[in-house]
Scaffold this motif. Structure first.
Motif, PDB file in Angstrom:
ATOM      1  N   ALA A  61      32.859  49.749  54.345  1.00  0.00           N
ATOM      2  CA  ALA A  61      31.517  49.675  53.755  1.00  0.00           C
ATOM      3  C   ALA A  61      30.675  48.562  54.348  1.00  0.00           C
ATOM      4  O   ALA A  61      29.440  48.575  54.230  1.00  0.00           O
ATOM      5  N   VAL A  62      31.317  47.585  55.016  1.00  0.00           N
ATOM      6  CA  VAL A  62      30.577  46.414  55.491  1.00  0.00           C
ATOM      7  C   VAL A  62      30.777  46.143  56.979  1.00  0.00           C
ATOM      8  O   VAL A  62      30.340  45.101  57.479  1.00  0.00           O
ATOM      9  N   ASP A  63      31.441  47.066  57.689  1.00  0.00           N
ATOM     10  CA  ASP A  63      31.809  46.752  59.077  1.00  0.00           C
ATOM     11  C   ASP A  63      30.602  46.487  59.975  1.00  0.00           C
ATOM     12  O   ASP A  63      30.703  45.742  60.949  1.00  0.00           O
ATOM     13  N   THR A  64      29.449  47.053  59.648  1.00  0.00           N
ATOM     14  CA  THR A  64      28.261  46.806  60.476  1.00  0.00           C
ATOM     15  C   THR A  64      27.728  45.387  60.306  1.00  0.00           C
ATOM     16  O   THR A  64      26.959  44.907  61.147  1.00  0.00           O
ATOM     17  N   PHE A  65      28.143  44.704  59.227  1.00  0.00           N
ATOM     18  CA  PHE A  65      27.668  43.338  58.973  1.00  0.00           C
ATOM     19  C   PHE A  65      28.616  42.271  59.527  1.00  0.00           C
ATOM     20  O   PHE A  65      28.257  41.098  59.585  1.00  0.00           O
ATOM     21  N   LEU A  66      29.816  42.668  59.894  1.00  0.00           N
ATOM     22  CA  LEU A  66      30.815  41.705  60.358  1.00  0.00           C
ATOM     23  C   LEU A  66      30.694  41.487  61.862  1.00  0.00           C
ATOM     24  O   LEU A  66      31.625  41.731  62.630  1.00  0.00           O
ATOM     25  N   LYS A  67      29.533  41.013  62.264  1.00  0.00           N
ATOM     26  CA  LYS A  67      29.258  40.803  63.688  1.00  0.00           C
ATOM     27  C   LYS A  67      28.571  39.453  63.866  1.00  0.00           C
ATOM     28  O   LYS A  67      27.541  39.187  63.252  1.00  0.00           O
ATOM     29  N   GLY A  68      29.157  38.602  64.702  1.00  0.00           N
ATOM     30  CA  GLY A  68      28.592  37.285  64.954  1.00  0.00           C
ATOM     31  C   GLY A  68      29.436  36.550  65.976  1.00  0.00           C
ATOM     32  O   GLY A  68      30.495  37.029  66.404  1.00  0.00           O
ATOM     33  N   ASP A  69      28.972  35.370  66.373  1.00  0.00           N
ATOM     34  CA  ASP A  69      29.786  34.540  67.261  1.00  0.00           C
ATOM     35  C   ASP A  69      31.086  34.162  66.551  1.00  0.00           C
ATOM     36  O   ASP A  69      32.159  34.171  67.147  1.00  0.00           O
ATOM     37  N   ILE A  70      30.941  33.825  65.284  1.00  0.00           N
ATOM     38  CA  ILE A  70      32.085  33.514  64.426  1.00  0.00           C
ATOM     39  C   ILE A  70      32.070  34.480  63.252  1.00  0.00           C
ATOM     40  O   ILE A  70      31.034  34.669  62.615  1.00  0.00           O
ATOM     41  N   VAL A  71      33.217  35.093  62.971  1.00  0.00           N
ATOM     42  CA  VAL A  71      33.372  35.911  61.765  1.00  0.00           C
ATOM     43  C   VAL A  71      34.556  35.315  61.001  1.00  0.00           C
ATOM     44  O   VAL A  71      35.703  35.421  61.434  1.00  0.00           O
ATOM     45  N   PHE A  72      34.261  34.677  59.876  1.00  0.00           N
ATOM     46  CA  PHE A  72      35.227  33.854  59.140  1.00  0.00           C
ATOM     47  C   PHE A  72      35.591  34.459  57.792  1.00  0.00           C
ATOM     48  O   PHE A  72      34.754  35.032  57.097  1.00  0.00           O
ATOM     49  N   GLY A  73      36.842  34.263  57.391  1.00  0.00           N
ATOM     50  CA  GLY A  73      37.287  34.594  56.047  1.00  0.00           C
ATOM     51  C   GLY A  73      38.495  33.772  55.657  1.00  0.00           C
ATOM     52  O   GLY A  73      39.133  33.128  56.494  1.00  0.00           O
ATOM     53  N   ASN A  74      38.830  33.780  54.372  1.00  0.00           N
ATOM     54  CA  ASN A  74      40.005  33.074  53.863  1.00  0.00           C
ATOM     55  C   ASN A  74      41.148  34.063  53.691  1.00  0.00           C
ATOM     56  O   ASN A  74      41.041  35.019  52.926  1.00  0.00           O
ATOM     57  N   LEU A  75      42.247  33.831  54.415  1.00  0.00           N
ATOM     58  CA  LEU A  75      43.408  34.711  54.351  1.00  0.00           C
ATOM     59  C   LEU A  75      44.242  34.345  53.127  1.00  0.00           C
ATOM     60  O   LEU A  75      45.062  33.434  53.156  1.00  0.00           O
ATOM     61  N   GLU A  76      44.061  35.085  52.049  1.00  0.00           N
ATOM     62  CA  GLU A  76      44.668  34.754  50.762  1.00  0.00           C
ATOM     63  C   GLU A  76      46.035  35.438  50.630  1.00  0.00           C
ATOM     64  O   GLU A  76      46.228  36.366  49.845  1.00  0.00           O
ATOM     65  N   GLY A  77      46.983  34.994  51.457  1.00  0.00           N
ATOM     66  CA  GLY A  77      48.310  35.577  51.476  1.00  0.00           C
ATOM     67  C   GLY A  77      48.875  35.479  52.882  1.00  0.00           C
ATOM     68  O   GLY A  77      48.203  35.013  53.799  1.00  0.00           O
ATOM     69  N   CYS A  78      50.114  35.932  53.052  1.00  0.00           N
ATOM     70  CA  CYS A  78      50.728  35.880  54.377  1.00  0.00           C
ATOM     71  C   CYS A  78      50.964  37.286  54.918  1.00  0.00           C
ATOM     72  O   CYS A  78      50.850  38.272  54.191  1.00  0.00           O
ATOM     73  N   PHE A  79      51.296  37.356  56.194  1.00  0.00           N
ATOM     74  CA  PHE A  79      51.736  38.605  56.816  1.00  0.00           C
ATOM     75  C   PHE A  79      53.261  38.558  56.895  1.00  0.00           C
ATOM     76  O   PHE A  79      53.842  37.688  57.551  1.00  0.00           O
ATOM     77  N   LEU A  80      53.906  39.499  56.214  1.00  0.00           N
ATOM     78  CA  LEU A  80      55.365  39.524  56.188  1.00  0.00           C
ATOM     79  C   LEU A  80      55.823  40.884  55.666  1.00  0.00           C
ATOM     80  O   LEU A  80      55.342  41.351  54.629  1.00  0.00           O
ATOM     81  N   ASN A  81      56.740  41.501  56.373  1.00  0.00           N
ATOM     82  CA  ASN A  81      57.151  42.860  56.006  1.00  0.00           C
ATOM     83  C   ASN A  81      58.184  42.923  54.892  1.00  0.00           C
ATOM     84  O   ASN A  81      58.313  43.949  54.223  1.00  0.00           O
ATOM     85  N   SER A  82      58.949  41.855  54.690  1.00  0.00           N
ATOM     86  CA  SER A  82      60.001  41.899  53.672  1.00  0.00           C
ATOM     87  C   SER A  82      60.279  40.500  53.150  1.00  0.00           C
ATOM     88  O   SER A  82      59.846  39.504  53.734  1.00  0.00           O
ATOM     89  N   GLY A  83      60.997  40.431  52.040  1.00  0.00           N
ATOM     90  CA  GLY A  83      61.389  39.146  51.481  1.00  0.00           C
ATOM     91  C   GLY A  83      60.916  38.959  50.053  1.00  0.00           C
ATOM     92  O   GLY A  83      59.960  39.602  49.603  1.00  0.00           O
ATOM     93  N   ASN A  84      61.608  38.069  49.346  1.00  0.00           N
ATOM     94  CA  ASN A  84      61.255  37.734  47.970  1.00  0.00           C
ATOM     95  C   ASN A  84      60.607  36.361  47.921  1.00  0.00           C
ATOM     96  O   ASN A  84      60.794  35.532  48.815  1.00  0.00           O
ATOM     97  N   SER A  85      59.855  36.117  46.866  1.00  0.00           N
ATOM     98  CA  SER A  85      59.154  34.848  46.710  1.00  0.00           C
ATOM     99  C   SER A  85      59.902  33.948  45.740  1.00  0.00           C
ATOM    100  O   SER A  85      60.220  34.364  44.613  1.00  0.00           O
ATOM    101  N   SER A  86      60.138  32.720  46.157  1.00  0.00           N
ATOM    102  CA  SER A  86      60.837  31.767  45.295  1.00  0.00           C
ATOM    103  C   SER A  86      59.997  31.414  44.069  1.00  0.00           C
ATOM    104  O   SER A  86      60.543  31.006  43.041  1.00  0.00           O
ATOM    105  N   LYS A  87      58.697  31.578  44.146  1.00  0.00           N
ATOM    106  CA  LYS A  87      57.831  31.248  43.013  1.00  0.00           C
ATOM    107  C   LYS A  87      58.009  32.232  41.859  1.00  0.00           C
ATOM    108  O   LYS A  87      57.546  31.972  40.753  1.00  0.00           O
ATOM    109  N   CYS A  88      58.691  33.356  42.124  1.00  0.00           N
ATOM    110  CA  CYS A  88      58.852  34.389  41.102  1.00  0.00           C
ATOM    111  C   CYS A  88      60.218  34.355  40.428  1.00  0.00           C
ATOM    112  O   CYS A  88      60.560  35.260  39.652  1.00  0.00           O
ATOM    113  N   LYS A  89      61.028  33.326  40.723  1.00  0.00           N
ATOM    114  CA  LYS A  89      62.345  33.222  40.116  1.00  0.00           C
ATOM    115  C   LYS A  89      62.231  33.027  38.607  1.00  0.00           C
ATOM    116  O   LYS A  89      61.452  32.210  38.126  1.00  0.00           O
TER     117      LYS A  89
END
Length: 373
Positions: free
Chosen positions: A83-111
Motif C-alpha cells: 500500500a505504501v511502496d511508492t512512498f518508500l523512495k529516497g536517499d535514505i529509507v529508514f525503519g526500526n527493526l522490531e525483532g530479529c531474523f531467525l528461522n527457529s529457536g525458543n526465547s529465554s524471556k518466555c520461560k
C-alpha cells in the motif's frame, strides 16, 4: 566492521592527542576552523547534492514464527508494504527493526509463561528480502526485541543484513555505521535503554560518539528507542520516563544533546504511538514514529493504529527544509493502508502545538515546514 571500529578509535586518539598538544585556545580555534574549511572544500570537490531525501518510519515487525507459524501473515508477508511502496523512495529509507531474523529457536524471556502470551518476535530469514525489495537501506537494531532470541538472533540478524547490504546500528558490537550514497558520506547511530544496545541514558557518551562521527560524515542520522509505551505516553515530558519500573530515558535531553554534538536528524521510536516533532538548531527531531507495519500481537487500538511515513528534505548542511507526511493506519484485517483522513498528520500537529508552544513550524496540506519570518 572491525576495520571501521578500529579506524574510528585511531581517529579519536589521534585527534585528541593533536589538540592536547596545542596548549592555547587560539590555536585550538585555528585547528577547528581549518578542519571545517577542509570539510567544506571536500564537499564541493565531491559535488555533494543540494537536497538530501530521507524517508523515515517507525516500528516494523512483519510476522513472528514464534511460538508457531500461525503468527505469520497469510501472504507470508509478501504484500506487507504494497500500500505504501511508492512512498518508500529516497536517499535514505529508514525503519526500526522490531525483532530479529531467525528461522527457529525458543526465547529465554518466555520461560515459565505461556508462549502465546509472550512478546518475543523472530521473523523468518526470508522476510529480510522483503525489506530490501521495499527499499529500506538503514535499519535500527537498538530496541527491546532484536535480542528476544539472545545472541543467536542478534548474530543471525547482523549476518543477514550484511549479506543484503542494508546499513544498521545500535547493538554494542555495532554502535554505528558509516557509508556513502551518491557521493554523500553518512553516519548512522542508534540508541536504546535495553540490554546489548548503545545506551540512550548515557547522554555524554552519546554526544562523544556523535561528535566523532560528524568529523567523518556529511550527514549524521541518529535514531533512538525510548520513552513509555501506549496512549498514556503520547507527550514529550522533557523528563526521565519510567515504564514498568524501567528507565526509558529522557528523550528530549537526548535529542537536544546529540544535535548539540553534531547530529543532523533524530528519529525516535518505541512508544508505539505518534509523538510531536521539533526543529532544534535547524535540525529535525521526530520523537516517535509509532507502529508502522506490525503484524500479530501488537495492539493497534486507537492511537496505536496510526503512524506517519515521513518524507524529509534536508539541505547539504543537514538543515531541515520540510517534511511531507503520508498518514498510514493498521488494523488486524486490512493491515497497513494509507489513511485518507490523515489522522497521523493531525496528531503530530496537535501534539507539537501542545508540547512545543511557539515551535515556529507550519502544518499545512500534510506538509511540515518552517514559518516564514
Amino acid at each position: 566492521m572491525m576495520k571501521k571500529i578500529f579506524g574510528f578509535f585511531v581517529l579519536f586518539i589521534g585527534l585528541a592527542t593533536f589538540l592536547s598538544c596545542q596548549g592555547r585556545q587560539t590555536q585550538d580555534t585555528t585547528v577547528t576552523d581549518s578542519l571545517q574549511k577542509s570539510s567544506s572544500l571536500a564537499k564541493v570537490e565531491r559535488g555533494i547534492k543540494d537536497t538530501i531525501s530521507i524517508v523515515a518510519v517507525g516500528d516494523i515487525m512483519l510476522g513472528s514464527a514464534f511460538p508457531s507459524k500461525l503468527n505469520l501473515p497469510p501472504d507470508d508477508a509478501i504484500n506487507s508494504f504494497k500500500a505504501v511502496d511508492t512512498f518508500l523512495k529516497g536517499d535514505i529509507v529508514f525503519g526500526n527493526l522490531e525483532g530479529c531474523f531467525l528461522n527457529s529457536g525458543n526465547s529465554s524471556k518466555c520461560k515459565g509463561i505461556n508462549p502465546n502470551n509472550c512478546y518475543a518476535f523472530r521473523m523468518p530469514d526470508r522476510y529480510a528480502g522483503i525489506f530490501k525489495t521495499a527499499g529500506f537501506n538503514v535499519l535500527s537494531v537498538a530496541n527491546n526485541h532484536v535480542g528476544d532470541f539472545n545472541a543467536k538472533g542478534r548474530k543471525n540478524t547482523a549476518k543477514i543484513l550484511d549479506s543484503l547490504q542494508i546499513n544498521y546500528a545500535g547493538q554494542l558490537d555495532k554502535p554505528f555505521d558509516l557509508f556513502t550514497i551518491d557521493s554523500v558520506k553518512y553516519a548512522f547511530a542508534a540508541f536504546a535503554p535495553n540490554e546489548n544496545t548503545v545506551d540512550i541514558r548515557k547522554i555524554d557518551s552519546a554526544k562523544m560518539l556523535v561528535k566523532k562521527l560528524k568529523e567523518q560524515a556529511d550527514i549524521v542520522i541518529v535514531s533512538f528507542h525510548g520513552g513509555g509505551e501506549g496512549a498514556r505516553f503520547e507527550h514529550v515530558t522533557r523528563k526521565k520516563e519510567i515504564f514498568y519500573k524501567e528507565n526509558r530515558g529522557n528523550v528530549y535531553a537526548f535529542a537536544h544533546g546529540v544535535i548539540d554534538a553534531g547530529a543532523d536528524v533524530v528519529l525516535g521510536h518505541g512508544p508505539h504511538v505518534t509523538r510531536a516533532v521539533e526543529v532544534y538548531k535547524n535540525k529535525f527531531i521526530a520523537y516517535s514514529l509509532g507502529n508502522f507495519c506490525t503484524y500479530g500481537m501488537f495492539s493497534l487500538k486507537g492511537p496505536n493504529g496510526i503512524a506517519p511515513l515521513l518524507q524529509l528534505k534536508l539541505n547539504s548542511k543537514g538543515d531541515f527544509l520540510y517534511a511531507d507526511v503520508v498518514s498510514v493506519k493498521q488494523d488486524k484485517i486490512n493491515r497497513l493502508t494509507v489513511d485518507e483522513t490523515h489522522a497521523a498528520f493531525h496528531k503530530i500537529k496537535s501534539l507539537t502545538d501542545m508540547d512545543f508552544k511557539g515551535h515556529g513550524l507550519k502544518f499545512e496540506n500534510n506538509r511540515i515546514s518552517l514559518n516564514e519570518k
